[in-house]
Enzyme design. Structure first.
Site, PDB file in Angstrom:
ATOM      1  N   HIS A 139       0.837  -1.202   0.000  1.00  0.00           N
ATOM      2  CA  HIS A 139       0.000   0.000   0.000  1.00  0.00           C
ATOM      3  C   HIS A 139       0.879   1.263   0.000  1.00  0.00           C
ATOM      4  O   HIS A 139       0.727   2.146  -0.847  1.00  0.00           O
ATOM      5  CB  HIS A 139      -0.900  -0.028   1.240  1.00  0.00           C
ATOM      6  CG  HIS A 139      -1.841   1.131   1.350  1.00  0.00           C
ATOM      7  ND1 HIS A 139      -3.152   1.074   0.963  1.00  0.00           N
ATOM      8  CD2 HIS A 139      -1.665   2.398   1.808  1.00  0.00           C
ATOM      9  CE1 HIS A 139      -3.744   2.236   1.167  1.00  0.00           C
ATOM     10  NE2 HIS A 139      -2.861   3.063   1.687  1.00  0.00           N
ATOM     11  N   GLU A 140       1.819   1.313   0.919  1.00  0.00           N
ATOM     12  CA  GLU A 140       2.703   2.487   0.987  1.00  0.00           C
ATOM     13  C   GLU A 140       3.582   2.594  -0.262  1.00  0.00           C
ATOM     14  O   GLU A 140       3.893   3.691  -0.719  1.00  0.00           O
ATOM     15  CB  GLU A 140       3.567   2.457   2.252  1.00  0.00           C
ATOM     16  CG  GLU A 140       2.796   2.562   3.568  1.00  0.00           C
ATOM     17  CD  GLU A 140       1.832   3.749   3.619  1.00  0.00           C
ATOM     18  OE1 GLU A 140       2.147   4.811   3.048  1.00  0.00           O
ATOM     19  OE2 GLU A 140       0.751   3.615   4.228  1.00  0.00           O
ATOM     20  N   HIS A 157       1.683   4.516  -2.833  1.00  0.00           N
ATOM     21  CA  HIS A 157       1.791   5.967  -2.609  1.00  0.00           C
ATOM     22  C   HIS A 157       3.168   6.476  -3.054  1.00  0.00           C
ATOM     23  O   HIS A 157       3.296   7.531  -3.672  1.00  0.00           O
ATOM     24  CB  HIS A 157       1.609   6.293  -1.117  1.00  0.00           C
ATOM     25  CG  HIS A 157       0.183   6.281  -0.646  1.00  0.00           C
ATOM     26  ND1 HIS A 157      -0.800   7.030  -1.231  1.00  0.00           N
ATOM     27  CD2 HIS A 157      -0.421   5.621   0.388  1.00  0.00           C
ATOM     28  CE1 HIS A 157      -1.961   6.849  -0.586  1.00  0.00           C
ATOM     29  NE2 HIS A 157      -1.756   5.983   0.389  1.00  0.00           N
ATOM     30  N   GLU A 182      -4.884   7.845  -3.108  1.00  0.00           N
ATOM     31  CA  GLU A 182      -5.268   6.560  -2.522  1.00  0.00           C
ATOM     32  C   GLU A 182      -5.504   5.513  -3.614  1.00  0.00           C
ATOM     33  O   GLU A 182      -5.295   4.322  -3.399  1.00  0.00           O
ATOM     34  CB  GLU A 182      -6.533   6.751  -1.668  1.00  0.00           C
ATOM     35  CG  GLU A 182      -6.887   5.576  -0.767  1.00  0.00           C
ATOM     36  CD  GLU A 182      -5.969   5.433   0.443  1.00  0.00           C
ATOM     37  OE1 GLU A 182      -5.058   6.273   0.632  1.00  0.00           O
ATOM     38  OE2 GLU A 182      -6.151   4.451   1.195  1.00  0.00           O
TER      39      GLU A 182
END
Lengths: 519, 519
Positions: A281-282, A285, A311
């Site tokens: 997830h990070e 980003h 997101e």
């Protein structure tokens, strides 16, 4: 100096002035951007490196820097040059430059609409609100939190009236997080989501057979998890020349600049899946940040379009890639390499099932999965919108929370702490933030479908651990485009050919989970 | 509002005005200090954490921040309030507050004397000078470096004439590093140093018997060294609540604030002594920083008095403590604990000898020991002073360098690279910096003698690993006093009863080394 001016020169003169004004504006904006970069670095340091006893001096440093950034962002010289540019014909500027003028003027108008005194009250309420929330949650007492929440509602209404006296208050607040979005459009979108997901979830709960995930439970040394996730992040495309990976209590992606992205992760000894999906997830980003367009470095057009779009990039990698079937084929041998104790008889298909179990009952948003998560968001959206519009009161929240949880998610919180007090957002006056999480998930799904159409063989790539084509496609279609488009819907049109369509997301979930749950 | 004013009120009015002006000044200064704290943090990050590819964006961030700090430091509002305070009777302010006004006015005058255009040329020459020096040193060709050095000499003269048109140019430059010091006084001090050290060094070389240090050579894992030095730094008093220890290519002490001191160290596998003494050196700097007086936080009176005084704190711990006899009794068992391979038959007395071998021939300043180091400084001082005064030319430097090395240190460099080009300082226009290294060593020696007189049993404390009394004494006498005194000599008078006396330092060296070298 000559008074007689040839026609060509007369036409060129204003053109040159526009270019000069543009450059003057860009210089002022770039300086602010460099100071904001410092702010990002200082924030990262605070979360990862700062010694405990430095909190007080750090608060003063941040306040001094924030003051300077605010001064420079509201600089009258910037306002003047923006006014000139807005009144001018900008045809000679390219579309990125025109978008920079549009975005800069928008930011300037918003910032200068709020007097310093109100900004000061906001800053004070942030700290007071956080403390009140922590105490109220410990005591599991919404009543303790209610007065400060009322202060936030009042203050946000006051602010919205200054920023845009004519528009709906909630829409003005939403605009800070999801530019170009309106509550009318959100009502449509979340109405469809609710209509699609409530019955799907009920069906999965009542008639579905969850995949087995018991075999994934175990004891996984956090250092090994960190090493594994470092390897995965680099494989996905995280560039260590332009970033760092560290560990922090709350995982986040921050840093100073597209060339200096600081990503952090967190690992729990008893949960390997959460560590891996959190890191991915990070990474999503981070890939956005590292992929920003350096040609417009330091200019608003180079910022991420919105929270929802940012997101979408974390969730595209986390959900569409890492929770997809092909990724399991890549991940399983890697997991075995780092954790040889994993059962040898399990297949990639079984891993795909194990990481996609719908967690019910779903009481806590941050622990929710892709099926239940949007319903948590719908609840928050409906409540905060009604609160800001004044159709419900602060004191109504706990009862309404329970009723909506029961109706949408089929469960009721046993306490305020695990119910209406579970999220920090409202304590910081963040109304309009929650919707971006689910917009991000839906953007991600629709973007991924477009990527699959553009990139034949993508699934085979992913199963083979080859992520380069997808990363480059996202760089080109999303990251480098920044804030060129005025809204997420416009970006969706450019990338996928249509505005956001919740049915794409709903079909994806329905297809995936009816198959996984053998319905 | 009343026009008839009672005498008491009439007298009180200016007093209240002074207090108000003081507070107004303090607020402006504290804001600048908070921004400078950020600058310190950003610098630390660059040396320890920043990814390689971020150099360009980092340069922009630093430049933007430096611009803001310069603007705020030269703020006309600050100048006005300082002018009022300087014209007022400051009796109602305490001595720290009065010193704050004195120091702030001094800094303001210096900063505002230099036009932005000249500051810009300085910044450009810094980068150009560094690059020229690196290339010239690689080629070992002073001629390549000479033009940029000439530019620095010219620029520094130009600047000094603006800052203080009446004083000697070298003294004006020196004042940036060692406030209150003059070249007349340095001539005296370094004259005595030269007269004492040249014959002592000759005698040690010709008739002395160096202690054995061969047994200390070995292979020491750098991680173990780091752990050992971490333990020593904490034992000396480094407070991990208000600081961090990290590893960097060039060891330094920096950070943001007395409550956030960032110390870094470096270790070489084949040199345990250098790792330990280097770490203790930085710990001395850190103890100064952590010991600063928070009552005057963010004000100039709370800054270190001078480079020399700061260096006195690193060298007091490195040389007076760690290279002293009692410390060896504390250190040897610790070294054995971390490196069991050390020979078991060696005594603390033998360790004391081994770490105090005079390294001859001494060609390179940064590798020099406490006996030879000051002579390296005398050479640089004599040359840079003559250069700035115009009594020698840039082109004279290599020949004069060689002649002075031969005369004072008994050796001649085989190349420009290992001779006149060995230090980076002049490439950054730092004239007046070198003397502070040896002033620091002499301050340290004299301060330590005073501490021994004030703290009976200090040697026993040290041998037992108890450093608390000495640290507290230094906190009180030096660190908390900050810039209260206008010069190092005044500080010496307050702490030791007399201005700096080079004979204290010379006697210490003579006694120590004639004993160690069995003369």
């Amino acid at each position: 100096m000559a008074t007689a001016v040839a026609p060509a020169t007369a036409a060129a003169a204003p053109a040159a002035a526009v270019r000069d004004d543009y450059e003057a504006m860009a210089k002022l904006l770039r300086d602010v951007s460099s100071l904001s970069s410092i702010s990002g670095l200082v924030g990262w340091d605070e979360m990862t490196m700062m010694p405990e006893g430095a909190a007080e001096s750090r608060a003063k440093m941040k306040s001094a820097l924030a003051g300077v950034i605010h001064e420079k962002s509201c600089d009258a010289a910037l306002g003047e040059v923006l006014a000139k540019l807005q009144a001018a014909n900008l045809d000679q500027l390219n579309q990125f430059e025109q978008a920079t003028v549009r975005e800069a003027a928008r930011d300037y108008k918003k910032l200068t609409a709020v007097p310093k005194e109100l900004a000061q009250r906001e800053a004070e309420l942030e700290s007071k609100g956080y403390q009140a929330w922590v105490k109220a949650r410990q005591a599991s007492s919404f009543e303790q939190f209610a007065p400060v929440l009322q202060e936030w509602v009042d203050l946000r209404r006051e602010k919205a009236a200054l920023v845009d006296p004519s528009g709906p208050v909630y829409d003005t607040l939403l605009d800070d997080f999801e530019k170009g979005m309106t509550s009318a459009r959100l009502d449509e979108i979340f109405g469809e989501v609710k209509a699609g997901l409530v019955p799907l979830l009920a069906e999965l709960r009542e008639r579905g057979t969850p995949p087995s995930d018991a075999w994934l439970k175990g004891d996984y040394a956090t250092e090994r998890q960190a090493d594994l996730c470092h390897k995965i992040a680099v494989a996905l495309g995280f560039n260590l020349e332009h970033g760092r990976l560290d560990v922090s209590v709350h995982p986040f992606t921050g840093g100073a600049h597209p060339t200096d992205v600081r990503m952090t992760t967190r690992f729990k000894q008893d949960d390997l899946t959460e560590g891996i999906t959190g890191a991915i997830h990070e990474t999503g980003h981070s890939l956005y940040e590292q992929g920003r367009n350096l040609e417009y470095d330091g200019l608003p057009v180079n910022q991420a379009l919105s929270m929802g779009v940012h997101e979408s990039q974390s969730l595209l990698w986390e959900r569409m890639v890492a929770l997809g079937r092909p990724f399991a084929a890549y991940l399983l041998p890697l997991m075995r390499e780092y954790f040889p104790s994993l059962p040898a008889d399990k297949s990639a298909e079984e891993l795909y099932g194990a990481v996609n179990v719908v967690k019910v009952p779903s009481m806590i948003r941050v622990e929710a999965d892709e099926v239940t998560y949007p319903l948590h968001i719908v609840i928050r959206y409906e409540l905060e919108k009604a609160l800001i519009e004044g159709s419900i009161q602060v004191s109504d929240l706990p009862k309404l929370w329970t009723a909506k949880m029961s109706e949408y998610l089929g469960c009721e919180p046993e306490s305020d702490a695990r119910g209406v007090l579970q999220d920090v957002h409202w304590s910081a006056g963040l109304f309009g933030y929650f919707p971006t999480y689910s917009l991000g998930a839906m953007y991600a799904c629709q973007i991924y479908k477009a990527a699959e159409a553009d990139l034949p063989g993508l699934s085979d790539d992913i199963a083979a651990g080859k992520f380069g084509r997808l990363k480059l496609w996202l760089n080109e279609k999303i990251h480098r485009v920044g804030s060129l488009h005025p809204s997420g819907d416009e970006l969706m049109k450019a990338v996928t050919g249509a505005p956001l369509d919740p049915q794409v997301f709903l079909s994806y979930l329905k297809d995936k989970y009816t198959e996984l749950y053998k319905l």
